[in-house]
Design an enzyme around this catalytic site. Structure first.
Site, short mmCIF file in Angstrom:
data_model
loop_
_atom_site.label_atom_id
_atom_site.label_comp_id
_atom_site.label_asym_id
_atom_site.label_seq_id
_atom_site.Cartn_x
_atom_site.Cartn_y
_atom_site.Cartn_z
CE LYS A 44 -3.42 2.27 3.04
NZ LYS A 44 -4.35 2.07 4.19
NE ARG B 154 -12.14 7.29 -0.70
CZ ARG B 154 -12.15 6.91 0.57
NH1 ARG B 154 -12.33 7.82 1.53
NH2 ARG B 154 -11.99 5.65 0.90
CE LYS C 34 -9.52 -0.63 -0.18
NZ LYS C 34 -9.91 0.12 1.01
CD GLU D 42 -13.38 -0.34 7.18
OE1 GLU D 42 -12.69 -1.05 6.42
OE2 GLU D 42 -13.08 0.84 7.46
CG ASP E 150 -12.80 2.09 2.00
OD1 ASP E 150 -12.42 0.94 1.76
OD2 ASP E 150 -12.39 2.75 2.97
CD GLU F 168 -6.76 5.05 3.95
OE1 GLU F 168 -6.36 4.02 4.51
OE2 GLU F 168 -7.97 5.29 3.74
CD GLU G 285 -7.82 -5.05 -1.05
OE1 GLU G 285 -6.62 -5.07 -1.40
OE2 GLU G 285 -8.27 -4.18 -0.28
O1 GCW Z 1 -11.33 1.07 4.36
C1 GCW Z 1 -10.15 1.63 4.70
C2 GCW Z 1 -9.99 1.21 6.11
C3 GCW Z 1 -8.56 1.24 6.56
C4 GCW Z 1 -7.74 0.39 5.59
C5 GCW Z 1 -7.87 1.00 4.21
C6 GCW Z 1 -7.14 0.19 3.15
C7 GCW Z 1 -5.82 -0.97 6.00
O2 GCW Z 1 -10.81 2.02 6.91
O3 GCW Z 1 -8.52 0.72 7.87
O4 GCW Z 1 -6.39 0.31 5.98
O5 GCW Z 1 -9.21 1.03 3.83
O6 GCW Z 1 -7.79 -0.60 2.49
O7 GCW Z 1 -5.96 0.34 2.99
#
Ligand code: GCW
Length: 642
Positions: free
Chosen positions: A260, A314, A338, A371, A343, A264, A365
């Site tokens: 990654k 985003r 993803k 979550e 998300d 973030e 992914e």
């Molecule tokens: O959904 C977000 C999550 C983070 C996560 C990030 C990711 C591992 O809130 O906790 O970090 O995605 O997929 O990298």
């Protein structure tokens, strides 16, 4: 194993194999595993492994080419599995186990079985050290890590082996053992702590599972003491090559790295003015001599955006960052995308990046850890959502065929039921089975899981509780694809404006007149135009956009009439009342199964249902009140909205 739930592999599942005579031919570590399994079943049920001669079941390894495929046939009262690789024999064995009595009845033609996707992987977001904010498992809802305890790899790897067994039995063949957010302690797994990773890899290998590791892009600086992590710097490249050589010396079948980067707060190539292809290719070059792969995540976006700025979207980010790099990635670099552009929301369109990079290897992914789907306190079986994603055709070809690998963020921890909510085991199982056969009917997979886990008696009830649980969850949470509306930080429970004025880029823009995000090309962010035809056109207009994604793509008045014939506001009210009613009904069905399900499992689920109901009502009341107050439009059915 003592005290740990046996999930979908209770003893009884092995009865058919365990009462028969089995002939096992061939040699090798995975043949030994198969033999151990058969021995164990026979010890329990009185059958035996025969060295030659008459048998009911033949399990035969005909070579050792590493293949995972197997053939299955039943003829003249004998069932035969052959494979040209140990992993194939293991998969074939579990195929027989899953079939149960049916494996020893009638006859069936010889048929070969092979996985659609070569890599079927779970990414664990496990930290070695307990993180002050995220705990040990980031977004984990099933206790601590299965792999790491008291700051190091578990000494007793029996549980890890049992995990490998569960994974192999549903078709998973790779695991990344640490969080993609690589903190200081975890960064060291790559170098001085590789022996701990090797120990875990050793346990997983017993069941044909390969181990992967998440690494920090800044490792050359943080661990190597170099002045830079620039991917084009010769010293940096030499450092990675050397370190990777040592990884393979410790773990000869190591799968590769997961990264990654520039996401973030994680370090990445942008700091050096380099591209993501430069970064990925450097690691790919280090792994290449050993046949390893780098999984490079596409989850790259601006998490410090200004909520006042309506031009930044985003949802566009992954596509905008990566499509220009198509064709530049090495052949052992896999872009891990993803499934949706945001998300892991309960409803998102399929990411437009999928299918848009024909010259790049792709991993899709998914998120098994819940979550945004109830955090394993709510029943939410994700099979139908994942199946929709895999069957979606961005440009003619289904996602499952565009992908080289399917990955899920694991939902497992050291909880005695593995997944906290015992019914969340079904998500793990469904993931494995869908990854093996993406066009399988998810309901058949669910039935299979129920039959293995619970036996026949409670099956209809368990199915009733689970089959519609994803749509139920969708009904009482954020409506029509708009997403989020969750409590910031931990993401559990409703907070409609929780992220509305934040820098995270997840807005719904509700005002007194309407709600939703205009992502059209004509008047919005242009996101809809990232799709190929026909989707670009379908999503562009509120007239053709599917109802369930309407607010993802469009800002519409509350009175906008959906294809269903309802207005948006009435849809919001109705679904929120219905969602809670459906959850209440599911809880009643579960309660009625009390004598048909073992006591502890029943009690754990019953307890979670109490919380699910409390939370579902909270969602219903907050969402309905919020939109009633904003819009002033009363519920057409006059129900009480607090
Ligand atoms: O959904 C977000 C999550 C983070 C996560 C990030 C990711 C591992 O809130 O906790 O970090 O995605 O997929 O990298």
């Amino acid at each position: 194993m003592q005290g740990v739930d046996d999930a979908w592999l209770p003893d009884g599942v092995f009865r058919q194999v365990g009462t028969r005579r089995t002939l096992i031919r061939g040699a090798g570590p995975l043949v030994d595993t198969v033999r151990r399994e058969v021995d164990r079943a026979c010890a329990r049920f009185g059958g035996r492994v025969v060295p030659h001669g008459d048998s009911d079941l033949v399990l035969e390894l005909t070579g050792e080419d590493g293949s995972e495929a197997f053939t299955y046939e039943r003829r003249d009262g004998r069932t035969t599995v052959t494979a040209s690789g140990g992993a194939g024999l293991l998969h074939g064995f579990f195929h027989v186990v899953r079939l149960g009595a049916a494996a020893f009845e009638g006859s069936s033609e010889r048929r070969s079985h092979r996985s659609e996707l070569a890599l079927r992987m779970l990414d664990h977001w496990d930290n070695v050290a307990v993180h002050p904010v995220m705990g040990q498992v980031e977004r984990g809802y099933a206790g601590g890590s299965l792999f790491w305890e008291d700051g190091r790899a578990r000494g007793d790897l029996e549980r890890v082996m049992a995990y490998g067994r569960l994974l192999a039995s549903c078709g998973i063949n790779a695991v990344a053992v640490n969080n993609v957010n690589v903190h200081e302690t975890e960064a060291r797994l790559l170098t001085d702590r590789i022996a701990e990773v090797a120990a875990i890899a050793g346990a997983l290998r017993e069941y044909g599972i390969r181990t992967h590791l998440s690494v920090s892009f800044a490792a050359p600086v943080v661990l190597g003491g170099l002045a830079t992590a620039d991917p084009l710097d010769e010293g940096v490249r030499a450092w990675w090559a050397e370190v990777t050589g040592r990884v393979y010396a410790a773990i000869p079948d190591f799968g590769g790295y997961v990264v990654k980067a520039d996401s973030e707060e994680q370090p990445g190539p942008f700091a050096y003015g380099r591209t993501h292809a430069d970064g990925a290719n450097m690691l790919a070059a280090a792994l290449e001599p050993y046949g390893g792969t780098v999984h490079w995540r596409a989850f790259v976006y601006d998490h410090r955006q200004d909520w006042r700025d309506r031009t930044t979207d985003r949802a566009r980010a992954a596509y905008d960052h990566f499509v220009p790099l198509d064709g530049q990635f090495a052949s052992n670099a896999v872009l891990q995308v993803k499934h949706g552009p945001m998300d892991f929301q309960v409803r998102e369109p399929v990411s437009p990046l999928i299918g848009a990079m024909p010259g790049t290897r792709l991993a899709v992914e998914l998120q098994a850890t819940q979550e945004y789907t109830g955090q394993q306190r709510h029943v939410c079986w994700l099979g139908p959502m994942w199946s929709e994603v895999l069957r979606f055709r961005p440009d003619g070809t289904p996602v499952a065929e565009l992908a080289n690998a399917l990955v899920a963020v694991s939902n497992v921890g050291d909880d005695r039921f593995w997944t906290g909510h015992p019914l969340a085991q079904a998500n793990l199982y469904t993931f494995g089975r869908l990854a093996w056969q993406p066009d399988a009917d998810p309901l058949e997979i669910l039935d299979e899981w129920i039959r293995l886990t619970f036996g026949p008696e409670p099956a209809a009830g368990v199915r009733a509780v689970m089959e519609g649980s994803w749509r139920t969850y969708e009904k009482y949470t954020a409506p029509l694809g708009v997403g989020f509306m969750v409590q910031p930080g931990h993401h559990y429970g409703p907070s409609v404006d929780g992220y509305e004025y934040s820098p995270w880029g997840t807005y719904h823009f509700a005002d007194r007149d309407g709600v939703g995000v205009d992502r059209s090309a004509a008047t919005g962010t242009g996101y809809a135009a990232q799709y190929a035809k026909p989707w670009a056109e379908v999503y562009e207009s509120p007239e053709t956009c599917p109802d369930e994604l309407l607010l993802f793509f469009h800002h519409v008045p509350y009175g906008h009439v959906l294809h269903s014939g309802k207005t948006v506001i009435q849809h919001i009210y109705d679904t929120h009342f219905e969602g809670v009613e459906e959850a209440e009904a599911a809880r009643r069905v579960w309660a009625s199964l009390v004598d048909l399900v073992d006591a502890e499992r029943h009690a754990r689920v019953a307890e979670r249902f109490e919380e699910q109901l409390r939370s579902a009502r909270e969602w219903r009341d907050q969402i309905n009140s919020y939109f009633f107050r904003k819009s002033g439009v009363p519920d057409a059915r006059g129900r009480r909205i607090p």
